[in-house]
Design a protein around this motif. Sequence first.
Motif, PDB file in Angstrom:
ATOM      1  N   LEU A  55       0.811  -1.220   0.000  1.00  0.00           N
ATOM      2  CA  LEU A  55       0.000   0.000   0.000  1.00  0.00           C
ATOM      3  C   LEU A  55       0.845   1.271   0.000  1.00  0.00           C
ATOM      4  O   LEU A  55       0.325   2.356  -0.277  1.00  0.00           O
ATOM      5  CB  LEU A  55      -0.928   0.006   1.224  1.00  0.00           C
ATOM      6  N   HIS A  56       2.122   1.153   0.314  1.00  0.00           N
ATOM      7  CA  HIS A  56       2.988   2.324   0.442  1.00  0.00           C
ATOM      8  C   HIS A  56       3.458   2.770  -0.950  1.00  0.00           C
ATOM      9  O   HIS A  56       4.563   2.447  -1.403  1.00  0.00           O
ATOM     10  CB  HIS A  56       4.184   1.998   1.338  1.00  0.00           C
ATOM     11  N   THR A  57       2.589   3.491  -1.654  1.00  0.00           N
ATOM     12  CA  THR A  57       2.891   3.967  -3.006  1.00  0.00           C
ATOM     13  C   THR A  57       2.531   5.447  -3.118  1.00  0.00           C
ATOM     14  O   THR A  57       1.743   5.978  -2.318  1.00  0.00           O
ATOM     15  CB  THR A  57       2.094   3.175  -4.056  1.00  0.00           C
ATOM     16  N   LYS A  58       3.083   6.093  -4.122  1.00  0.00           N
ATOM     17  CA  LYS A  58       2.759   7.499  -4.368  1.00  0.00           C
ATOM     18  C   LYS A  58       1.306   7.657  -4.778  1.00  0.00           C
ATOM     19  O   LYS A  58       0.677   8.680  -4.482  1.00  0.00           O
ATOM     20  CB  LYS A  58       3.676   8.050  -5.458  1.00  0.00           C
ATOM     21  N   GLU A  59       0.756   6.648  -5.465  1.00  0.00           N
ATOM     22  CA  GLU A  59      -0.659   6.714  -5.861  1.00  0.00           C
ATOM     23  C   GLU A  59      -1.574   6.780  -4.656  1.00  0.00           C
ATOM     24  O   GLU A  59      -2.677   7.338  -4.728  1.00  0.00           O
ATOM     25  CB  GLU A  59      -1.025   5.504  -6.728  1.00  0.00           C
ATOM     26  N   ASN A  60      -1.148   6.239  -3.528  1.00  0.00           N
ATOM     27  CA  ASN A  60      -1.938   6.280  -2.299  1.00  0.00           C
ATOM     28  C   ASN A  60      -1.593   7.488  -1.426  1.00  0.00           C
ATOM     29  O   ASN A  60      -1.978   7.546  -0.253  1.00  0.00           O
ATOM     30  CB  ASN A  60      -1.731   4.992  -1.490  1.00  0.00           C
ATOM     31  N   GLY A  61      -0.873   8.445  -1.994  1.00  0.00           N
ATOM     32  CA  GLY A  61      -0.581   9.685  -1.269  1.00  0.00           C
ATOM     33  C   GLY A  61       0.588   9.602  -0.326  1.00  0.00           C
ATOM     34  O   GLY A  61       0.732  10.463   0.546  1.00  0.00           O
ATOM     35  N   LEU A  62       1.445   8.592  -0.467  1.00  0.00           N
ATOM     36  CA  LEU A  62       2.580   8.425   0.433  1.00  0.00           C
ATOM     37  C   LEU A  62       3.868   8.786  -0.305  1.00  0.00           C
ATOM     38  O   LEU A  62       4.545   7.936  -0.892  1.00  0.00           O
ATOM     39  CB  LEU A  62       2.643   6.980   0.952  1.00  0.00           C
ATOM     40  N   ASP A  63       4.180  10.076  -0.319  1.00  0.00           N
ATOM     41  CA  ASP A  63       5.380  10.600  -0.982  1.00  0.00           C
ATOM     42  C   ASP A  63       6.110  11.510   0.005  1.00  0.00           C
ATOM     43  O   ASP A  63       5.732  12.659   0.222  1.00  0.00           O
ATOM     44  CB  ASP A  63       4.990  11.359  -2.252  1.00  0.00           C
ATOM     45  N   SER A  71       8.965  12.871  -0.197  1.00  0.00           N
ATOM     46  CA  SER A  71       9.757  13.953  -0.787  1.00  0.00           C
ATOM     47  C   SER A  71       8.954  15.234  -0.966  1.00  0.00           C
ATOM     48  O   SER A  71       9.533  16.311  -1.146  1.00  0.00           O
ATOM     49  CB  SER A  71      10.315  13.513  -2.149  1.00  0.00           C
ATOM     50  N   ALA A  72       7.622  15.168  -0.914  1.00  0.00           N
ATOM     51  CA  ALA A  72       6.790  16.348  -1.137  1.00  0.00           C
ATOM     52  C   ALA A  72       6.612  17.151   0.148  1.00  0.00           C
ATOM     53  O   ALA A  72       7.065  18.279   0.264  1.00  0.00           O
ATOM     54  CB  ALA A  72       5.429  15.920  -1.708  1.00  0.00           C
ATOM     55  N   ASP A  73       5.948  16.590   1.136  1.00  0.00           N
ATOM     56  CA  ASP A  73       5.648  17.289   2.388  1.00  0.00           C
ATOM     57  C   ASP A  73       5.689  16.256   3.506  1.00  0.00           C
ATOM     58  O   ASP A  73       4.807  15.392   3.608  1.00  0.00           O
ATOM     59  CB  ASP A  73       4.284  17.967   2.304  1.00  0.00           C
ATOM     60  N   ILE A  74       6.691  16.324   4.357  1.00  0.00           N
ATOM     61  CA  ILE A  74       6.884  15.305   5.383  1.00  0.00           C
ATOM     62  C   ILE A  74       5.766  15.308   6.403  1.00  0.00           C
ATOM     63  O   ILE A  74       5.382  14.248   6.932  1.00  0.00           O
ATOM     64  CB  ILE A  74       8.255  15.491   6.074  1.00  0.00           C
ATOM     65  N   GLN A  75       5.158  16.448   6.684  1.00  0.00           N
ATOM     66  CA  GLN A  75       4.066  16.501   7.653  1.00  0.00           C
ATOM     67  C   GLN A  75       2.811  15.837   7.100  1.00  0.00           C
ATOM     68  O   GLN A  75       2.161  15.029   7.774  1.00  0.00           O
ATOM     69  CB  GLN A  75       3.767  17.950   8.045  1.00  0.00           C
ATOM     70  N   ALA A  76       2.487  16.182   5.848  1.00  0.00           N
ATOM     71  CA  ALA A  76       1.328  15.545   5.206  1.00  0.00           C
ATOM     72  C   ALA A  76       1.579  14.056   5.022  1.00  0.00           C
ATOM     73  O   ALA A  76       0.668  13.223   5.178  1.00  0.00           O
ATOM     74  CB  ALA A  76       1.032  16.210   3.868  1.00  0.00           C
ATOM     75  N   TYR A  77       2.832  13.697   4.712  1.00  0.00           N
ATOM     76  CA  TYR A  77       3.182  12.282   4.578  1.00  0.00           C
ATOM     77  C   TYR A  77       2.965  11.546   5.892  1.00  0.00           C
ATOM     78  O   TYR A  77       2.438  10.432   5.907  1.00  0.00           O
ATOM     79  CB  TYR A  77       4.638  12.152   4.133  1.00  0.00           C
ATOM     80  N   GLY A  78       3.355  12.154   7.008  1.00  0.00           N
ATOM     81  CA  GLY A  78       3.199  11.513   8.307  1.00  0.00           C
ATOM     82  C   GLY A  78       1.747  11.226   8.640  1.00  0.00           C
ATOM     83  O   GLY A  78       1.416  10.173   9.185  1.00  0.00           O
ATOM     84  N   GLN A  79       0.846  12.163   8.296  1.00  0.00           N
ATOM     85  CA  GLN A  79      -0.572  11.961   8.562  1.00  0.00           C
ATOM     86  C   GLN A  79      -1.140  10.823   7.715  1.00  0.00           C
ATOM     87  O   GLN A  79      -1.874   9.961   8.212  1.00  0.00           O
ATOM     88  CB  GLN A  79      -1.332  13.257   8.303  1.00  0.00           C
ATOM     89  N   MET A  80      -0.808  10.824   6.415  1.00  0.00           N
ATOM     90  CA  MET A  80      -1.304   9.760   5.545  1.00  0.00           C
ATOM     91  C   MET A  80      -0.665   8.424   5.901  1.00  0.00           C
ATOM     92  O   MET A  80      -1.321   7.364   5.840  1.00  0.00           O
ATOM     93  CB  MET A  80      -1.007  10.102   4.090  1.00  0.00           C
ATOM     94  N   ALA A  81       0.625   8.454   6.284  1.00  0.00           N
ATOM     95  CA  ALA A  81       1.301   7.198   6.636  1.00  0.00           C
ATOM     96  C   ALA A  81       0.630   6.542   7.841  1.00  0.00           C
ATOM     97  O   ALA A  81       0.468   5.312   7.874  1.00  0.00           O
ATOM     98  CB  ALA A  81       2.779   7.470   6.930  1.00  0.00           C
ATOM     99  N   GLU A  82       0.218   7.337   8.824  1.00  0.00           N
ATOM    100  CA  GLU A  82      -0.440   6.752   9.997  1.00  0.00           C
ATOM    101  C   GLU A  82      -1.795   6.161   9.632  1.00  0.00           C
ATOM    102  O   GLU A  82      -2.179   5.114  10.157  1.00  0.00           O
ATOM    103  CB  GLU A  82      -0.590   7.800  11.103  1.00  0.00           C
ATOM    104  N   ARG A  83      -2.510   6.816   8.725  1.00  0.00           N
ATOM    105  CA  ARG A  83      -3.820   6.279   8.308  1.00  0.00           C
ATOM    106  C   ARG A  83      -3.648   4.956   7.557  1.00  0.00           C
ATOM    107  O   ARG A  83      -4.360   3.983   7.823  1.00  0.00           O
ATOM    108  CB  ARG A  83      -4.549   7.310   7.458  1.00  0.00           C
ATOM    109  N   TRP A  84      -2.716   4.917   6.609  1.00  0.00           N
ATOM    110  CA  TRP A  84      -2.487   3.666   5.877  1.00  0.00           C
ATOM    111  C   TRP A  84      -1.889   2.606   6.806  1.00  0.00           C
ATOM    112  O   TRP A  84      -2.157   1.405   6.646  1.00  0.00           O
ATOM    113  CB  TRP A  84      -1.561   3.905   4.688  1.00  0.00           C
ATOM    114  N   PHE A  85      -1.095   3.030   7.777  1.00  0.00           N
ATOM    115  CA  PHE A  85      -0.540   2.115   8.762  1.00  0.00           C
ATOM    116  C   PHE A  85      -1.674   1.436   9.539  1.00  0.00           C
ATOM    117  O   PHE A  85      -1.678   0.210   9.714  1.00  0.00           O
ATOM    118  CB  PHE A  85       0.381   2.887   9.705  1.00  0.00           C
ATOM    119  N   LEU A  86      -2.638   2.207   9.984  1.00  0.00           N
ATOM    120  CA  LEU A  86      -3.771   1.646  10.731  1.00  0.00           C
ATOM    121  C   LEU A  86      -4.643   0.766   9.843  1.00  0.00           C
ATOM    122  O   LEU A  86      -5.172  -0.261  10.292  1.00  0.00           O
ATOM    123  CB  LEU A  86      -4.611   2.779  11.333  1.00  0.00           C
TER     124      LEU A  86
END
Length: 636
Positions: A133-141, A143-158
């Motif tokens: 699930l950890h792909t750019k298509e799922n909003g996990l990039d 290199s773009a914005d580490i704060q926004a990445y952290g929020q999306m990463a936690e959601r996909w993590f859960l």
Amino acid sequence: MFDGPVDAMWIESMNSVMDDNKILTLINGDRIPLTSSMSLLFEVEDLRVASPATVSRAGMIFLDQSEMGFKPFLESWLERLFGTQPEVQKLHQNLLGKYVSKILEYKASSCVEPVPISDFNAILSFTQLYEALHTKENGLDASADIQAYGQMAERWFLFALTWSITAAVDETGRKKLDIYLRDLEAQFPPSRTIYDYFCDPQKKDFEQWESGLTTWRPRKGDSFFKMIVPTSDSLRNSFIFRTIVSSKHNLLVVGNTGVGKTVQVMGLMTNLPAKNSKLVINFSATTKSSALQDIVESVMEKRSKDKLGPLGGKELLIFVDDFNMPQKTSAESPFQPPLELLRLWMDYGGWYDRSKCAWKYILDSQLVAAMAPPSGGRAVICNRTQARFHLVNITTPEDSQLTRIFESIMMPKLQEFDNEIKPMSRSLARATIGLYRNVTERFLPTPDKSHYLFNLRDVAKVIQGTLQAERQYFDTSKSMIRLWTHECMRVFADRFLKDSADDIGKFIEAMSQVMRDHFEGAEWAEVMEDIDDERYGPIFCSFMSETTEILPYEEVADYSQLKQCCEDKLEDYNLEPKLINMNLVLFKDAIRHICRIHRVEGDASTAQRRHYMAKIYSRRRLSLPRSWCRRYPNDA
């Protein structure tokens, strides 16, 4: 090296080899000595069936999962995946420390898994799913914005944690884990459960699966049991299955009978890309490993000297249904030969040629399996085999989902009827589901009533029978309720024994209450006012009228005509040459049995033709089916 479960049939033959003299004695009496440089290494799960003589001849090294733990594996996984991104790696270390150990401990203490999985199997499934699930298509990039990445990463993590570590629990466990996970972190919206949400990359937040549902209408000519009504459960399971399979990992689908395991996996296989081919294998208690190997190799072609692959250079997806049905070699042994053959393939990428004793690699192939929890003839599979799969438990759909399914199937059909019947699709669906819930709670199996087993297929059979109605024969709501009553009596009441417990009487009481609740105060006595035996219900059949091309499914208004029709058909059967005459007296119960058999076997719209007739004492079972075979000689 011997990799597999210890079995008493062969391990005792190794005792002489494990002695100091290292001599292998064959069945024909030949003795083969091993050199001093040769040793035996066994990799096994346990030694339950090994004798003390075997155990005393080998040194033991026990690897305790609780001592080693899963943290070293997670550290190496993070290093491999995020080793070049220290900030991202630190973020995921915090997420793992925040959730994983606590969820595993709570699940072990408070939840029940119909097919238990080990902690390491759950962790491995989680890492594989999250990595897929950890792909750019799922909003996990990152290199773009580490704060926004952290929020999306936690959601996909859960989301990945929900469908790996907590994917094997039952319905009650899901409710408990929903409350516990919300107490840890309020990431999910307040309504529904954590299992009802997915992470939307566009909105960058959780959304309910129901938001992706569209209107559905059955296609004309579709078989009843091939209709797949989209629900939040089917959308969710389809996404999970597709993600796991596309990431080249093996999938094991678990669930009670009738929840739709096979249908949903077959839906996945139907929508495979053109580069994939498929193979469906149904296991039974008599399935042998040699037969399984022959079936798989029959769809393979030789790629090189020791390599086999699917025909046409494609990728093969193998679906094994009833995965835990093969018999064990003995009551004590954990050894199921077909499953061990598949484990050998999953571990080492191939198996041995049985004629040449040479190793063969099996390329470009993947495995999906489905099974019900262990019970009856279904065995507990070896933990080492189970650990090679990502396990997902399919729970029984909620009543709202079941209502949507059956209402969607019935509504287009009832729109052809008069205005009095058109709005009855929801009432019929709810009434059937309510009656099913009442039956499963009230009529439990006992040693003398072991056949009191009901599942969601019984609800589907009632709806399927109701769909046989035709407009010209059913013009009032009362006539439709009588047809529904007949189908319920045939599906449920025909299983009940006639004893002092009076189960049929209790069932009629339950049906009467359901009628009042769902059909605007309809009363049992009013619906059955002109029935000669209300404990049997009305009689419906489709062999009375032979003047039309399509035989109508209609109520028998005159019993004498039904009896005459059956006697005429029996006379026609006895006039046939080369057939043994049957001089039968067609009393009322015999005629009712003929109608029962005809109801099940006469529906040509489905391949689900199964009818079980139990022999009680000395009563014969063959005469009535023969009379039915005279009516349908092609199907007999």
